[in-house]
Design a protein around this motif. Sequence first.
Motif, PDB file in Angstrom:
ATOM      1  N   SER A   1       0.805  -1.204   0.000  1.00  0.00           N
ATOM      2  CA  SER A   1       0.000   0.000   0.000  1.00  0.00           C
ATOM      3  C   SER A   1       0.848   1.269   0.000  1.00  0.00           C
ATOM      4  CB  SER A   1      -0.912   0.011   1.235  1.00  0.00           C
ATOM      5  OG  SER A   1      -1.550   1.253   1.382  1.00  0.00           O
ATOM      6  N   VAL A   2       0.700   2.051  -1.027  1.00  0.00           N
ATOM      7  CA  VAL A   2       1.375   3.352  -1.102  1.00  0.00           C
ATOM      8  C   VAL A   2       0.861   4.254   0.016  1.00  0.00           C
ATOM      9  CG1 VAL A   2       1.684   5.430  -2.521  1.00  0.00           C
ATOM     10  CG2 VAL A   2       1.783   3.157  -3.589  1.00  0.00           C
ATOM     11  N   ASP A   3      -0.442   4.235   0.244  1.00  0.00           N
ATOM     12  CA  ASP A   3      -1.028   5.101   1.272  1.00  0.00           C
ATOM     13  C   ASP A   3      -0.502   4.779   2.662  1.00  0.00           C
ATOM     14  OD1 ASP A   3      -2.480   6.540  -0.602  1.00  0.00           O
ATOM     15  OD2 ASP A   3      -4.269   5.282  -0.384  1.00  0.00           O
ATOM     16  N   ASP A   4      -0.347   3.494   2.984  1.00  0.00           N
ATOM     17  CA  ASP A   4       0.210   3.123   4.292  1.00  0.00           C
ATOM     18  C   ASP A   4       1.630   3.656   4.438  1.00  0.00           C
ATOM     19  OD1 ASP A   4      -2.109   1.820   5.024  1.00  0.00           O
ATOM     20  OD2 ASP A   4      -1.294  -0.203   4.764  1.00  0.00           O
ATOM     21  N   TRP A   5       2.423   3.530   3.387  1.00  0.00           N
ATOM     22  CA  TRP A   5       3.807   3.999   3.470  1.00  0.00           C
ATOM     23  C   TRP A   5       3.879   5.516   3.535  1.00  0.00           C
ATOM     24  CZ3 TRP A   5       8.341   1.563   4.512  1.00  0.00           C
ATOM     25  CH2 TRP A   5       8.240   0.169   4.684  1.00  0.00           C
ATOM     26  N   MET A   6       2.909   6.202   2.945  1.00  0.00           N
ATOM     27  CA  MET A   6       2.855   7.663   3.105  1.00  0.00           C
ATOM     28  C   MET A   6       2.484   8.022   4.547  1.00  0.00           C
ATOM     29  SD  MET A   6       3.976   9.082   0.413  1.00  0.00           S
ATOM     30  CE  MET A   6       3.619  10.765   0.921  1.00  0.00           C
ATOM     31  N   LEU A   7       1.611   7.239   5.169  1.00  0.00           N
ATOM     32  CA  LEU A   7       1.292   7.436   6.586  1.00  0.00           C
ATOM     33  C   LEU A   7       2.552   7.264   7.433  1.00  0.00           C
ATOM     34  CD1 LEU A   7      -0.783   7.626   8.997  1.00  0.00           C
ATOM     35  CD2 LEU A   7      -0.840   5.122   8.873  1.00  0.00           C
ATOM     36  N   PHE A   8       3.331   6.223   7.154  1.00  0.00           N
ATOM     37  CA  PHE A   8       4.578   5.990   7.893  1.00  0.00           C
ATOM     38  C   PHE A   8       5.532   7.171   7.683  1.00  0.00           C
ATOM     39  CE2 PHE A   8       3.714   1.292   6.747  1.00  0.00           C
ATOM     40  CZ  PHE A   8       2.740   1.193   7.736  1.00  0.00           C
TER      41      PHE A   8
END
Length: 139
Positions: A90-97
């Motif tokens: 997930s790109v979105d999860d890694w942006m959250l991180f």
Amino acid sequence: MLDLSALQRAVMSLEAVIGETRNETFMASLNEVQRSAFIAGAIQNFEFTYELCWKFMKRWLDLNLGSTYVEGVSRRELFRLAHQNRLIDSVDDWMLFHRARNQTSHVYDRKVADEVYSVAVRFLPDARELLQRIESKND
């Protein structure tokens, strides 16, 4: 072929400290200063593990796609390339991180520290998965 030993050590360290902070009996036995120190340690481990993760992601992509694809790209684009190459889900999860990592300089604020710690706990399985995928593709 990438030497993954630094990333392996970082993921193991994060796993160990989060394991301790998730141990309710252990954490209850500590005073407030000690509990805060363990949470701060988890956040610090998250910080350097995240940094190593995205750097190894970039190195793998550079080796396997070529530097013209990864040099100068935004973090979102890097994560998109990693997703396309099945390094992450997930790109979105890694942006959250990534956003949580950027907040680590503000952990003196208890609310921010608690938020970053929660993200660190969520990050651990993704860091493990990234390591496993890079290991399996590291030839």
